[in-house]
Design a protein around this motif. Structure first.
Motif, PDB file in Angstrom:
ATOM      1  N   TYR A 158      31.406  34.110  31.889  1.00 44.97           N
ATOM      2  CA  TYR A 158      30.882  34.334  30.648  1.00 44.97           C
ATOM      3  C   TYR A 158      31.146  35.587  29.921  1.00 44.97           C
ATOM      4  CZ  TYR A 158      28.445  29.858  29.718  1.00 44.97           C
ATOM      5  OH  TYR A 158      28.110  28.635  29.199  1.00 44.97           O
ATOM      6  N   LYS A 159      31.932  36.669  30.601  1.00 48.79           N
ATOM      7  CA  LYS A 159      32.052  37.706  29.965  1.00 48.79           C
ATOM      8  C   LYS A 159      33.573  37.836  29.549  1.00 48.79           C
ATOM      9  CE  LYS A 159      28.708  40.754  29.911  1.00 48.79           C
ATOM     10  NZ  LYS A 159      28.404  41.412  28.753  1.00 48.79           N
ATOM     11  N   LYS A 160      34.144  36.485  29.251  1.00 50.98           N
ATOM     12  CA  LYS A 160      35.387  36.252  28.714  1.00 50.98           C
ATOM     13  C   LYS A 160      36.413  36.732  29.523  1.00 50.98           C
ATOM     14  CE  LYS A 160      33.459  38.130  24.371  1.00 50.98           C
ATOM     15  NZ  LYS A 160      33.781  39.034  22.798  1.00 50.98           N
ATOM     16  N   LEU A 161      36.325  36.665  30.555  1.00 52.40           N
ATOM     17  CA  LEU A 161      37.384  37.310  31.881  1.00 52.40           C
ATOM     18  C   LEU A 161      37.794  35.892  32.779  1.00 52.40           C
ATOM     19  CD1 LEU A 161      36.092  40.556  32.837  1.00 52.40           C
ATOM     20  CD2 LEU A 161      38.242  40.294  31.647  1.00 52.40           C
ATOM     21  N   ILE A 162      39.131  35.946  32.795  1.00 50.20           N
ATOM     22  CA  ILE A 162      39.458  35.184  33.883  1.00 50.20           C
ATOM     23  C   ILE A 162      40.009  35.877  35.025  1.00 50.20           C
ATOM     24  CG2 ILE A 162      41.728  33.754  34.641  1.00 50.20           C
ATOM     25  CD1 ILE A 162      40.058  32.422  32.758  1.00 50.20           C
ATOM     26  N   TYR A 163      39.458  35.588  36.096  1.00 48.26           N
ATOM     27  CA  TYR A 163      39.857  36.321  37.577  1.00 48.26           C
ATOM     28  C   TYR A 163      40.757  35.663  38.300  1.00 48.26           C
ATOM     29  CZ  TYR A 163      36.056  39.809  36.784  1.00 48.26           C
ATOM     30  OH  TYR A 163      35.283  40.702  36.178  1.00 48.26           O
ATOM     31  N   SER A 164      41.785  36.329  39.124  1.00 47.76           N
ATOM     32  CA  SER A 164      42.794  35.746  40.139  1.00 47.76           C
ATOM     33  C   SER A 164      42.353  36.627  41.356  1.00 47.76           C
ATOM     34  CB  SER A 164      43.991  35.884  39.869  1.00 47.76           C
ATOM     35  OG  SER A 164      44.897  35.681  40.844  1.00 47.76           O
ATOM     36  N   VAL A 165      42.046  36.005  42.414  1.00 47.60           N
ATOM     37  CA  VAL A 165      41.468  36.551  43.867  1.00 47.60           C
ATOM     38  C   VAL A 165      42.491  35.693  44.994  1.00 47.60           C
ATOM     39  CG1 VAL A 165      39.201  37.186  42.920  1.00 47.60           C
ATOM     40  CG2 VAL A 165      39.435  35.122  44.381  1.00 47.60           C
ATOM     41  N   ASP A 166      42.590  36.613  45.857  1.00 49.55           N
ATOM     42  CA  ASP A 166      43.309  36.197  47.013  1.00 49.55           C
ATOM     43  C   ASP A 166      42.573  35.494  47.940  1.00 49.55           C
ATOM     44  OD1 ASP A 166      42.054  37.985  48.608  1.00 49.55           O
ATOM     45  OD2 ASP A 166      44.120  39.394  48.707  1.00 49.55           O
ATOM     46  N   THR A 167      42.972  34.946  49.218  1.00 51.27           N
ATOM     47  CA  THR A 167      42.336  34.105  50.040  1.00 51.27           C
ATOM     48  C   THR A 167      40.957  35.173  50.750  1.00 51.27           C
ATOM     49  OG1 THR A 167      43.839  34.773  51.805  1.00 51.27           O
ATOM     50  CG2 THR A 167      44.090  32.937  50.588  1.00 51.27           C
ATOM     51  N   LEU A 168      40.906  36.475  50.521  1.00 52.20           N
ATOM     52  CA  LEU A 168      39.919  37.486  50.932  1.00 52.20           C
ATOM     53  C   LEU A 168      38.991  37.689  49.856  1.00 52.20           C
ATOM     54  CD1 LEU A 168      41.613  39.241  53.820  1.00 52.20           C
ATOM     55  CD2 LEU A 168      40.113  37.147  54.097  1.00 52.20           C
ATOM     56  N   CYS A 169      39.148  37.062  48.622  1.00 50.91           N
ATOM     57  CA  CYS A 169      38.479  37.521  47.383  1.00 50.91           C
ATOM     58  C   CYS A 169      38.870  38.775  46.712  1.00 50.91           C
ATOM     59  CB  CYS A 169      37.085  37.460  47.691  1.00 50.91           C
ATOM     60  SG  CYS A 169      36.212  36.289  46.293  1.00 50.91           S
ATOM     61  N   ASN A 170      40.139  39.542  47.227  1.00 50.71           N
ATOM     62  CA  ASN A 170      40.633  40.568  46.708  1.00 50.71           C
ATOM     63  C   ASN A 170      41.194  40.294  45.073  1.00 50.71           C
ATOM     64  OD1 ASN A 170      40.105  42.478  49.090  1.00 50.71           O
ATOM     65  ND2 ASN A 170      41.774  41.392  49.833  1.00 50.71           N
ATOM     66  N   ILE A 171      40.813  41.161  44.138  1.00 48.39           N
ATOM     67  CA  ILE A 171      41.435  40.729  42.787  1.00 48.39           C
ATOM     68  C   ILE A 171      42.824  41.013  42.604  1.00 48.39           C
ATOM     69  CG2 ILE A 171      41.101  41.172  40.310  1.00 48.39           C
ATOM     70  CD1 ILE A 171      37.937  41.871  40.840  1.00 48.39           C
ATOM     71  N   ASN A 172      43.719  39.992  42.231  1.00 45.69           N
ATOM     72  CA  ASN A 172      44.989  40.153  41.900  1.00 45.69           C
ATOM     73  C   ASN A 172      45.020  40.728  40.474  1.00 45.69           C
ATOM     74  OD1 ASN A 172      45.885  39.024  44.522  1.00 45.69           O
ATOM     75  ND2 ASN A 172      45.375  37.031  43.738  1.00 45.69           N
ATOM     76  N   TRP A 173      44.515  39.937  39.670  1.00 43.66           N
ATOM     77  CA  TRP A 173      44.722  40.416  38.047  1.00 43.66           C
ATOM     78  C   TRP A 173      43.392  39.694  37.434  1.00 43.66           C
ATOM     79  CZ3 TRP A 173      44.791  35.770  35.326  1.00 43.66           C
ATOM     80  CH2 TRP A 173      45.527  34.629  36.029  1.00 43.66           C
ATOM     81  N   THR A 174      43.216  40.280  36.213  1.00 44.27           N
ATOM     82  CA  THR A 174      42.277  39.640  35.174  1.00 44.27           C
ATOM     83  C   THR A 174      42.934  39.505  33.916  1.00 44.27           C
ATOM     84  OG1 THR A 174      41.471  41.658  34.249  1.00 44.27           O
ATOM     85  CG2 THR A 174      40.431  40.780  36.388  1.00 44.27           C
ATOM     86  N   TYR A 175      42.266  38.226  33.153  1.00 41.46           N
ATOM     87  CA  TYR A 175      42.910  38.250  31.801  1.00 41.46           C
ATOM     88  C   TYR A 175      41.629  38.136  30.876  1.00 41.46           C
ATOM     89  CZ  TYR A 175      44.732  35.893  27.696  1.00 41.46           C
ATOM     90  OH  TYR A 175      45.141  35.591  26.091  1.00 41.46           O
TER      91      TYR A 175
END
Length: 207
Positions: free
Chosen positions: A53-70
Motif C-alpha cells: 500500500y506504499k506504492k511499492l513492488i518488492y522482489s525478494v529471494d527465497t530467504l526474503c532478501n530484497i532483490n529490487w523494488t519498483y
C-alpha cells in the motif's frame, strides 16, 4: 506457495516472510506499507514478487532478501500476474495497469483513469483481462497495450474469472453479474473494439 513448498506471506504489520512447511521462518524483511490482498507471484528464477500500500513492488529471494523494488503511482491492492512471456502485471490505485520485467524495469503502463483494485487474469496465452473502478473490463496484451474494452453498469472491485469454456465472468460492486462469451471477446479483441453493455438485465450471458 513457492515451488519448494515454502509460503510467502505479508500483512498489515509491514513485514514479509518466507515460511517453510515445518512452520519455520526462513527469512523476513520489513516493507513499506501493508501487504493488503496482493498475492505474491514466483518467477522462474525463484524471485517472489508482491505489492504494498506504499506504492511499492518488492522482489525478494527465497530467504526474503530484497532483490529490487519498483515504485508505482498509487497503492497496490492487486495481485501479481506472471504472463506467459515473463512480464509481471498488476493494477494500482493511480488508475494504471503496469507491466514490468522480472528485473523491475517498466515495460508499459495503461491508464484506465480510475483506481484499479482488481487483479489481472489471462484469457489466453496472449490476452489478459482486468476490471476497473471506471466501470470497464479491459482486454490487454501481455505488455499492457489495450486491445478492447467493455463498459458495464457498475464499478468493479472484483477480479475477472475465466471459465472452462473461455467465458469471462465478473461482478460489479452494485451486484450485477456479467458473463462474456469467448466468441464476443475474440471478436472485440480481433477488431480492437470498445463496446458498452449498459442497461442490460441482471445476471446475463452476452454473446
Amino acid at each position: 506457495v513457492a515451488t519448494n513448498g515454502n509460503i510467502a506471506i505479508g500483512g498489515n504489520g509491514r513485514q514479509f516472510c518466507i515460511i517453510d512447511s515445518n512452520a519455520v521462518i526462513r527469512g523476513k524483511t520489513k516493507v513499506k506499507g501493508w501487504v493488503m490482498h496482493s498475492k505474491p507471484v514466483e518467477t522462474p528464477d525463484h524471485q517472489v514478487v508482491v505489492g504494498t500500500y506504499k506504492k511499492l513492488i518488492y522482489s525478494v529471494d527465497t530467504l526474503c532478501n530484497i532483490n529490487w523494488t519498483y515504485k508505482a503511482g498509487g497503492r497496490i491492492h492487486s495481485s501479481m500476474l506472471l504472463t506467459p512471456d515473463g512480464n509481471i502485471v498488476f493494477g494500482s490505485f493511480d488508475g494504471g495497469v503496469y507491466a514490468i520485467r522480472q528485473n523491475g524495469q517498466l515495460v508499459n503502463r495503461f491508464n484506465t483513469g480510475k483506481r484499479v483494485v482488481s487483479s489481472a487474469t489471462m484469457v489466453d496465452d496472449s490476452v489478459l483481462a482486468i476490471c476497473g473502478i471506471s466501470k470497464c473490463i479491459y482486454f490487454l496484451d501481455t505488455k499492457c497495450n489495450k486491445l478492447a474494452s467493455i463498459e458495464c453498469d457498475g464499478k468493479f472491485f472484483s477480479t475477472p474469472v475465466v471459465m472452462h469454456d473461455g467465458t469471462v465472468f465478473c461482478c460489479t460492486m452494485n451486484g450485477i453479474l456479467y458473463f462474456f462469451s469467448k466468441a464476443l471477446i475474440d471478436d472485440i479483441v480481433n477488431n480492437r473494439l470498445d463496446i458498452t453493455v449498459t442497461g442490460r438485465p441482471f445476471s446475463l450471458v452476452i454473446n
